[in-house]
Motif scaffolding. Structure first.
Motif, mmCIF file in Angstrom:
data_model
loop_
_atom_site.group_PDB
_atom_site.id
_atom_site.type_symbol
_atom_site.label_atom_id
_atom_site.label_comp_id
_atom_site.label_asym_id
_atom_site.label_seq_id
_atom_site.Cartn_x
_atom_site.Cartn_y
_atom_site.Cartn_z
ATOM 1 N N LYS A 13 -7.913 10.308 1.244
ATOM 2 C CA LYS A 13 -8.920 11.298 1.632
ATOM 3 C C LYS A 13 -9.685 10.875 2.880
ATOM 4 N N LEU A 14 -9.909 9.574 3.049
ATOM 5 C CA LEU A 14 -10.557 9.085 4.269
ATOM 6 C C LEU A 14 -9.697 9.372 5.493
ATOM 7 N N GLU A 15 -8.399 9.189 5.346
ATOM 8 C CA GLU A 15 -7.490 9.466 6.452
ATOM 9 C C GLU A 15 -7.577 10.927 6.874
ATOM 10 N N ALA A 16 -7.607 11.814 5.895
ATOM 11 C CA ALA A 16 -7.669 13.247 6.195
ATOM 12 C C ALA A 16 -9.022 13.662 6.750
ATOM 13 N N ALA A 17 -10.092 13.056 6.251
ATOM 14 C CA ALA A 17 -11.444 13.499 6.618
ATOM 15 C C ALA A 17 -11.932 12.924 7.934
ATOM 16 N N ILE A 18 -11.747 11.632 8.153
ATOM 17 C CA ILE A 18 -12.317 10.999 9.353
ATOM 18 C C ILE A 18 -11.325 10.119 10.101
ATOM 19 N N GLY A 19 -10.080 10.115 9.681
ATOM 20 C CA GLY A 19 -9.099 9.225 10.301
ATOM 21 C C GLY A 19 -8.719 9.588 11.715
ATOM 22 N N GLY A 20 -8.917 10.845 12.092
ATOM 23 C CA GLY A 20 -8.658 11.268 13.460
ATOM 24 C C GLY A 20 -7.204 11.132 13.887
ATOM 25 N N GLY A 21 -6.292 11.131 12.934
ATOM 26 C CA GLY A 21 -4.877 11.041 13.279
ATOM 27 C C GLY A 21 -4.406 9.654 13.669
ATOM 28 N N LEU A 22 -5.254 8.649 13.511
ATOM 29 C CA LEU A 22 -4.894 7.280 13.894
ATOM 30 C C LEU A 22 -3.966 6.618 12.880
ATOM 31 N N GLY A 23 -4.048 7.043 11.640
ATOM 32 C CA GLY A 23 -3.202 6.479 10.609
ATOM 33 C C GLY A 23 -3.667 5.139 10.074
ATOM 34 N N VAL A 24 -4.889 4.737 10.414
ATOM 35 C CA VAL A 24 -5.343 3.399 10.007
ATOM 36 C C VAL A 24 -5.592 3.309 8.503
ATOM 37 N N PHE A 25 -6.158 4.370 7.928
ATOM 38 C CA PHE A 25 -6.405 4.325 6.481
ATOM 39 C C PHE A 25 -5.093 4.421 5.705
ATOM 40 N N GLU A 26 -4.135 5.163 6.262
ATOM 41 C CA GLU A 26 -2.811 5.245 5.636
ATOM 42 C C GLU A 26 -2.145 3.868 5.649
ATOM 43 N N GLU A 27 -2.230 3.169 6.765
ATOM 44 C CA GLU A 27 -1.651 1.827 6.858
ATOM 45 C C GLU A 27 -2.352 0.858 5.922
ATOM 46 N N ALA A 28 -3.668 1.059 5.758
ATOM 47 C CA ALA A 28 -4.455 0.163 4.910
ATOM 48 C C ALA A 28 -4.048 0.268 3.443
ATOM 49 N N ARG A 29 -3.450 1.384 3.038
ATOM 50 C CA ARG A 29 -3.068 1.561 1.634
ATOM 51 C C ARG A 29 -2.142 0.432 1.176
ATOM 52 N N ARG A 30 -1.202 0.085 2.009
ATOM 53 C CA ARG A 30 -0.237 -0.958 1.655
ATOM 54 C C ARG A 30 -0.937 -2.310 1.471
ATOM 55 N N TRP A 31 -1.846 -2.629 2.385
ATOM 56 C CA TRP A 31 -2.480 -3.937 2.354
ATOM 57 C C TRP A 31 -3.554 -4.021 1.282
ATOM 58 N N MET A 32 -4.215 -2.913 1.012
ATOM 59 C CA MET A 32 -5.184 -2.896 -0.090
ATOM 60 C C MET A 32 -4.462 -3.124 -1.410
ATOM 61 N N LEU A 33 -3.306 -2.510 -1.543
ATOM 62 C CA LEU A 33 -2.520 -2.684 -2.762
ATOM 63 C C LEU A 33 -2.075 -4.134 -2.915
ATOM 64 N N LEU A 34 -1.659 -4.740 -1.816
ATOM 65 C CA LEU A 34 -1.205 -6.124 -1.850
ATOM 66 C C LEU A 34 -2.304 -7.051 -2.349
ATOM 67 N N GLU A 35 -3.555 -6.770 -1.982
ATOM 68 C CA GLU A 35 -4.671 -7.624 -2.384
ATOM 69 C C GLU A 35 -4.937 -7.570 -3.888
ATOM 70 N N LYS A 36 -4.392 -6.564 -4.564
ATOM 71 C CA LYS A 36 -4.608 -6.448 -6.006
ATOM 72 C C LYS A 36 -3.668 -7.337 -6.814
ATOM 73 N N TYR A 37 -2.586 -7.795 -6.195
ATOM 74 C CA TYR A 37 -1.647 -8.627 -6.923
ATOM 75 C C TYR A 37 -2.226 -10.020 -7.162
ATOM 76 N N PRO A 38 -1.789 -10.694 -8.216
ATOM 77 C CA PRO A 38 -2.198 -12.084 -8.421
ATOM 78 C C PRO A 38 -1.814 -12.928 -7.212
ATOM 79 N N ALA A 39 -2.608 -13.957 -6.939
ATOM 80 C CA ALA A 39 -2.406 -14.774 -5.745
ATOM 81 C C ALA A 39 -0.990 -15.322 -5.647
ATOM 82 N N GLN A 40 -0.438 -15.780 -6.785
ATOM 83 C CA GLN A 40 0.874 -16.416 -6.751
ATOM 84 C C GLN A 40 2.002 -15.426 -6.507
ATOM 85 N N PHE A 41 1.695 -14.120 -6.582
ATOM 86 C CA PHE A 41 2.735 -13.096 -6.496
ATOM 87 C C PHE A 41 2.784 -12.424 -5.124
ATOM 88 N N LYS A 42 1.747 -12.619 -4.308
ATOM 89 C CA LYS A 42 1.615 -11.824 -3.081
ATOM 90 C C LYS A 42 2.743 -12.066 -2.090
#
Length: 278
Positions: A63-92
């Motif tokens: 929703k941030l990408e659609a509302a204020i992202g301005g077509g840059l795709g930065v919030f869309e790209e962040a989805r992958r890395w935010m998800l990665l941070e949720k994994y246990p440290a030994q699994f990343k």
């Protein structure tokens, strides 16, 4: 749930998203309540995101990408890395390899492999582990585990092979309904053209041979055509790249596969066990 300790526990991507969202919001002359209205969230939720008291969820990033992202795709790209941070440290480090794998070949002994788990099965397994986790952390790990299933439909197609002990299919996790759903999902996965599922029968070893007695293993073939072995004993992460060791594991895996039921017979057993749980 927004918690003060999240501010220190949040990873670098969460802090970057928070700073970027605040900067873009202010650049566009929006207050927190106004941005919240655009996103469908409360002003408090926007504030919690900007302070990392409650980092942005995957849905909020969309929703941030659609509302204020301005077509840059930065919030869309962040989805992958935010998800990665949720994994246990030994699994990343491993999960990055898994996402890019050309082929993935796995042998598991006690439970259904994470890549094949349903939401209900994963929640029961993660929530029932030790040491016990907070409910919020359980949900984060469930979300992260389910996101791995994107590998099944990735382009280019990954070839995925699973050899699973029959005892893991008979071990009821989360109740009969949850287990039946898990078995039906596993059967559905097994019917995919890029997936092979084989069951190592519970009687393996009666004649004195059981090549899988040393536990789980996963082989990864990378886009650079490297062959790696991943092991995860007791929450420790071991990645093996030494060719001689990889070869030994590959020979052991080949022997396990030779002792397993064929794919068609395995699918029949999985469906039979699911039917017994009705």
């Amino acid at each position: 749930m927004a918690r003060a300790e999240n501010k220190t526990e949040a990873g670098g991507t969460a802090h970057m998203v928070a700073a970027l969202a605040k900067a873009l919001r202010e650049q566009q002359g929006l207050t927190q309540p106004q941005l919240g209205e655009k996103l469908g969230y409360t002003a408090a939720a926007v504030s919690a995101m900007e302070t990392c008291a409650q980092p942005a969820s995957d849905q909020m990033l969309v929703k941030l990408e659609a509302a204020i992202g301005g077509g840059l795709g930065v919030f869309e790209e962040a989805r992958r890395w935010m998800l990665l941070e949720k994994y246990p440290a030994q699994f990343k480090n491993y999960v990055l390899l898994e996402q890019r794998a050309l082929t993935l070949s796995t042998y598991v002994t006690f439970v259904v492999h994470g890549l094949f788990q349903t939401e209900e099965y994963a929640r029961a397994l993660i929530g029932g582990g030790y040491p016990p986790l907070k409910d919020e952390r359980v949900e984060e790990l469930v979300e992260a585990r389910l996101a791995r299933r994107g590998l099944f439909d990735r382009d280019p197609t990954a070839l995925i092979e699973l050899i699973i002990e029959e005892s893991a299919l008979r071990r009821t996790i989360g109740g009969r309904g949850a287990m039946r759903g898990q078995l039906l999902h596993l059967a559905e996965c097994a019917r995919r053209r890029n997936v092979t599922v084989q069951v190592l029968p519970i009687g393996c070893g009666l004649d004195g041979e059981h090549a899988g007695c040393r536990g789980d293993m996963t082989f990864v073939a990378t886009p650079a055509h490297e062959h790696l072995v991943y092991l995860e004993p007791q929450d420790e992460s071991i990645l093996i790249s030494e060719p001689a060791k990889v070869t030994t594991y590959m020979h052991r895996y080949a022997k396990i596969r030779s002792q397993a039921m064929g794919p068609r017979e395995s699918l029949g057993l999985i469906e039979q066990l699911a039917g017994e749980l009705q």
